[in-house]
Scaffold this motif. Structure first.
Motif, PDB file in Angstrom:
ATOM      1  N   ASP A 204       0.830  -1.201   0.000  1.00 19.25           N
ATOM      2  CA  ASP A 204       0.000   0.000   0.000  1.00 19.25           C
ATOM      3  C   ASP A 204       0.869   1.256   0.000  1.00 19.25           C
ATOM      4  OD1 ASP A 204      -2.536   1.418   0.225  1.00 19.25           O
ATOM      5  OD2 ASP A 204      -1.941   1.859   2.282  1.00 19.25           O
ATOM      6  N   LEU A 205       1.935   1.256   0.816  1.00 23.97           N
ATOM      7  CA  LEU A 205       2.841   2.400   0.838  1.00 23.97           C
ATOM      8  C   LEU A 205       3.494   2.617  -0.523  1.00 23.97           C
ATOM      9  CD1 LEU A 205       4.735   2.161   4.263  1.00 23.97           C
ATOM     10  CD2 LEU A 205       2.802   3.609   3.648  1.00 23.97           C
ATOM     11  N   LYS A 206       3.815   1.543  -1.198  1.00 22.93           N
ATOM     12  CA  LYS A 206       4.413   1.665  -2.524  1.00 22.93           C
ATOM     13  C   LYS A 206       3.475   2.399  -3.472  1.00 22.93           C
ATOM     14  CE  LYS A 206       4.217  -1.488  -5.696  1.00 22.93           C
ATOM     15  NZ  LYS A 206       4.365  -2.733  -6.492  1.00 22.93           N
ATOM     16  N   HIS A 207       2.180   2.029  -3.434  1.00 25.14           N
ATOM     17  CA  HIS A 207       1.207   2.683  -4.318  1.00 25.14           C
ATOM     18  C   HIS A 207       1.010   4.149  -3.934  1.00 25.14           C
ATOM     19  CE1 HIS A 207       0.237  -0.860  -6.599  1.00 25.14           C
ATOM     20  NE2 HIS A 207      -0.050  -1.549  -5.507  1.00 25.14           N
ATOM     21  N   ARG A 208       1.051   4.439  -2.630  1.00 25.74           N
ATOM     22  CA  ARG A 208       0.945   5.840  -2.211  1.00 25.74           C
ATOM     23  C   ARG A 208       2.124   6.651  -2.753  1.00 25.74           C
ATOM     24  NH1 ARG A 208      -0.721   5.774   4.213  1.00 25.74           N
ATOM     25  NH2 ARG A 208      -2.027   3.910   4.163  1.00 25.74           N
ATOM     26  N   PHE A 209       3.313   6.077  -2.657  1.00 31.95           N
ATOM     27  CA  PHE A 209       4.499   6.773  -3.156  1.00 31.95           C
ATOM     28  C   PHE A 209       4.406   7.001  -4.661  1.00 31.95           C
ATOM     29  CE2 PHE A 209       8.629   6.370  -5.298  1.00 31.95           C
ATOM     30  CZ  PHE A 209       9.210   7.554  -4.879  1.00 31.95           C
ATOM     31  N   LEU A 210       3.979   5.977  -5.397  1.00 32.95           N
ATOM     32  CA  LEU A 210       3.876   6.111  -6.851  1.00 32.95           C
ATOM     33  C   LEU A 210       2.817   7.134  -7.246  1.00 32.95           C
ATOM     34  CD1 LEU A 210       4.291   2.365  -7.923  1.00 32.95           C
ATOM     35  CD2 LEU A 210       5.992   4.208  -8.004  1.00 32.95           C
ATOM     36  N   ARG A 211       1.721   7.222  -6.447  1.00 31.97           N
ATOM     37  CA  ARG A 211       0.718   8.263  -6.700  1.00 31.97           C
ATOM     38  C   ARG A 211       1.318   9.650  -6.473  1.00 31.97           C
ATOM     39  NH1 ARG A 211      -2.965   4.649  -4.211  1.00 31.97           N
ATOM     40  NH2 ARG A 211      -2.742   5.719  -2.201  1.00 31.97           N
ATOM     41  N   PHE A 212       2.100   9.789  -5.378  1.00 31.94           N
ATOM     42  CA  PHE A 212       2.781  11.055  -5.104  1.00 31.94           C
ATOM     43  C   PHE A 212       3.716  11.424  -6.259  1.00 31.94           C
ATOM     44  CE2 PHE A 212       6.989  12.602  -3.764  1.00 31.94           C
ATOM     45  CZ  PHE A 212       6.669  13.909  -3.433  1.00 31.94           C
ATOM     46  N   LYS A 213       4.467  10.451  -6.711  1.00 30.69           N
ATOM     47  CA  LYS A 213       5.411  10.715  -7.793  1.00 30.69           C
ATOM     48  C   LYS A 213       4.688  11.156  -9.062  1.00 30.69           C
ATOM     49  CE  LYS A 213       9.235   8.617 -10.382  1.00 30.69           C
ATOM     50  NZ  LYS A 213      10.099   7.423 -10.535  1.00 30.69           N
ATOM     51  N   LYS A 214       3.567  10.518  -9.370  1.00 32.31           N
ATOM     52  CA  LYS A 214       2.831  10.819 -10.599  1.00 32.31           C
ATOM     53  C   LYS A 214       2.063  12.125 -10.504  1.00 32.31           C
ATOM     54  CE  LYS A 214      -0.762   8.929 -13.635  1.00 32.31           C
ATOM     55  NZ  LYS A 214      -1.689   7.781 -13.866  1.00 32.31           N
TER      56      LYS A 214
ATOM     57  N   LYS B  22       5.990  14.770 -10.484  1.00 36.03           N
ATOM     58  CA  LYS B  22       6.155  14.999 -11.924  1.00 36.03           C
ATOM     59  C   LYS B  22       5.392  16.225 -12.397  1.00 36.03           C
ATOM     60  CE  LYS B  22       7.336  10.300 -13.357  1.00 36.03           C
ATOM     61  NZ  LYS B  22       6.983   9.153 -14.225  1.00 36.03           N
ATOM     62  N   GLU B  23       4.248  16.500 -11.786  1.00 34.72           N
ATOM     63  CA  GLU B  23       3.462  17.662 -12.193  1.00 34.72           C
ATOM     64  C   GLU B  23       4.077  18.970 -11.693  1.00 34.72           C
ATOM     65  OE1 GLU B  23      -0.544  17.114 -10.985  1.00 34.72           O
ATOM     66  OE2 GLU B  23      -0.912  15.404 -12.333  1.00 34.72           O
ATOM     67  N   ASN B  24       4.953  18.886 -10.687  1.00 34.23           N
ATOM     68  CA  ASN B  24       5.647  20.069 -10.166  1.00 34.23           C
ATOM     69  C   ASN B  24       7.159  19.848 -10.201  1.00 34.23           C
ATOM     70  OD1 ASN B  24       3.203  21.682  -8.871  1.00 34.23           O
ATOM     71  ND2 ASN B  24       2.959  19.540  -8.267  1.00 34.23           N
ATOM     72  N   LEU B  25       7.613  19.319 -11.316  1.00 39.24           N
ATOM     73  CA  LEU B  25       8.999  18.882 -11.426  1.00 39.24           C
ATOM     74  C   LEU B  25       9.983  20.029 -11.201  1.00 39.24           C
ATOM     75  CD1 LEU B  25      10.833  16.501 -11.981  1.00 39.24           C
ATOM     76  CD2 LEU B  25      10.695  17.017 -14.427  1.00 39.24           C
TER      77      LEU B  25
END
Length: 306
Positions: free
Chosen positions: A91-101, A105-108
């Motif tokens: 679950d933490l992995k998916h939270r991190f990947l959501r944060f990254k996406k 990336k949207e505020n790179l």
């Protein structure tokens, strides 16, 4: 030239013959106290394990049936716990990947600038309580606040000696040049409850006691001013009183007081009530000069957000 005699490994292996030989030798090893039937039973099981499986398994033939069941249950519980931990990190992995996406990336450009350094305007001193996350409550974004969390959001005096809190204060004020320090207390604080329950004769080796004693003056003021209230009400009173006590302690640091006196740094208190989701904020009204121990001070810009 003499031909060397073959080693024992080159001899053909006669399984039944070698097992019988082993049986006879084992009688000597185990000694005369074992009955022959027990020895034969042991080797019968040994023979069976060779015949029916690729590996040798030694089992205790006299273990009570319940012990095996308990071990099996323990293994199942251990496997279940491992699966739960794995699920949590998944679950933490998916939270991190959501944060990254969705954020990184949207505020790179913003995050690339942060990678070069930080210049937060705020330093937050909050409680380590899992229900009190400053970034969640007040919406701080990465790079906006330098956050320190400890038990009961306490600030020790300058004279108290080194701790992770005053080390963070030194870095935030002198290196990062923050413009605001906000100390946030909160409702139902376990650290304040421990402080209010503390007795002088208690074991001083407790890490918790050694830390919350930083707020002892706040508890004494509370017990004097709110002696007619219930213990829970006294704790709530002390949750706010300890914030003011920490604000006073901040001014014992020479480099903090100097900046406050020059108007380069402002010291604020806050109180988050997570029962009805309200927030109180106030600012220390500094009028110059050193504050004496246990002295009161004025506040300004006091707001109640609900």
């Amino acid at each position: 030239m003499a031909t060397p005699s073959p080693t024992t490994f080159s001899q053909p292996f006669n399984f039944s013959k070698d097992v019988r030989r082993t049986t006879l030798k084992t009688s000597t090893i185990f000694g005369p106290k074992l009955k022959s039937g027990e020895i034969e039973h042991t080797h019968l099981r040994l023979l069976t394990s060779f015949m029916t499986g690729p590996r040798l398994e030694l089992k205790a033939s006299k273990d009570p049936p319940g012990l095996t069941q308990q071990l099996d249950n323990s293994r199942l519980e251990s496997l279940a716990e491992t699966e739960n931990v794995c699920d949590f990190f998944e679950d933490l992995k998916h939270r991190f990947l959501r944060f990254k996406k969705r954020k990184f990336k949207e505020n790179l450009e913003h995050f690339q600038n942060l990678a070069q350094g930080q210049a937060p305007k705020f330093m937050i001193i909050a409680c380590a309580d899992s229900r009190v996350c400053p970034s969640n409550i007040l919406g701080f974004q990465p790079g906006e606040a330098f956050v320190v969390r400890n038990i009961a959001n306490l600030v020790p005096t300058f004279e108290s000696g080194p701790s992770e809190t005053n080390a963070a204060l030194e870095f935030a004020v002198n290196a990062l040049k923050v413009e605001n320090i906000l100390v946030i207390g909160h409702s139902r604080c376990g650290g304040i409850r421990a402080l209010m329950s503390m007795q002088d004769e208690e074991d001083s080796s407790s890490f918790i006691r050694s830390w919350v004693v930083v707020g002892k003056n706040a508890s004494l003021i509370t017990k004097s001013a709110a002696s007619n209230l219930s213990f829970d009400q006294q704790c709530r009173h002390c949750e706010k009183e300890s914030v003011n006590h920490s604000l006073s302690n901040l001014l014992t640091y020479p480099w903090i007081e100097e900046k406050v006196a020059r108007g380069e740094l402002f010291v604020h208190g806050g109180y988050y009530d997570f029962i009805d989701c309200t927030f109180e904020k106030w600012t220390l009204d500094y009028e110059g000069g050193n504050l004496e121990k246990n002295s009161r001070f004025a506040v300004k810009n006091q707001f109640y957000w609900c």
